[in-house]
Write an enzyme that holds these catalytic residues in place. Structure first.
Site, short mmCIF file in Angstrom:
data_model
loop_
_atom_site.label_atom_id
_atom_site.label_comp_id
_atom_site.label_asym_id
_atom_site.label_seq_id
_atom_site.Cartn_x
_atom_site.Cartn_y
_atom_site.Cartn_z
CD GLU A 128 -2.35 4.95 2.06
OE1 GLU A 128 -3.47 5.42 1.82
OE2 GLU A 128 -1.99 3.82 1.67
CG HIS A 181 -1.95 -1.06 1.20
ND1 HIS A 181 -3.02 -1.05 2.05
CD2 HIS A 181 -2.08 -2.17 0.43
CE1 HIS A 181 -3.78 -2.11 1.83
NE2 HIS A 181 -3.22 -2.81 0.85
CB CYS A 239 -6.41 0.17 4.99
SG CYS A 239 -4.69 -0.40 4.94
CB CYS A 253 -1.99 2.44 5.51
SG CYS A 253 -1.60 1.42 4.07
#
Length: 163
Positions: free
Chosen positions: A59, A57, A87, A90
């Site tokens: 982030e 991801h 999420c 993250c």
């Protein structure tokens, strides 16, 4: 004088551009930017889920990189900008990387409504504010930004099969 809101929109717009670049590279449409307390762009990251085998991801990629590169004072004064609310993974990675603030364009909840049961986005409906509030240090959060939500939603509708 430029307002904080205008600065936030500028960096969020860059995170949206990075999300488009991620798609061109064969990944999910997410991008993030780390900005110092003085307004300097420190780093950028894109989603790499499909090309690195995940979770990749944007982030988390950015937070891991930043935690290795910058001192805690810099990190605590920095802001992570991201097109969609982080999420739970993250948000946790951002917290442990000591990043001081998060700004997002569209909520994770709205993304979940759009992607439904798509197996590539089994997201949890958990606000990042809840995760940050569970910690022992403050992480400021700003978002969503209504002026960008439709642009971000369109980006995701164009990508996800069920959006």
């Amino acid at each position: 004088m430029t307002s904080q809101h205008d600065i936030d929109l500028q960096h969020l717009s860059r995170s949206i551009e990075l999300a488009d670049e991620a798609v061109v590279e064969g990944n999910h449409p997410f991008g993030s930017v780390l900005v110092s307390a003085k307004g300097q762009v420190l780093a950028e990251a894109k989603n790499s889920h499909s090309t690195d085998g995940g979770p990749g991801h944007a982030e988390a990629n950015l937070a891991r990189f930043a935690a290795k590169k910058f001192d805690i004072e810099t990190l605590r004064g920095s802001t992570l900008y991201t097109s969609v609310e982080p999420c739970s993974m993250c948000a946790g990675t951002t917290y442990w990387a000591e990043i001081g603030a998060v700004v997002f364009g569209m909520t994770e909840h709205r993304l979940g409504e759009m992607t439904g049961d798509d197996p590539e986005n089994p997201t949890q409906d958990l606000e990042c504010r809840v995760i940050f509030a569970s910690g022992r240090r403050d992480v400021q959060v700003r978002g969503p930004f209504v002026e960008l939500e439709e642009q971000i939603a369109a980006q995701h509708r164009a990508y996800w099969r069920t959006a």
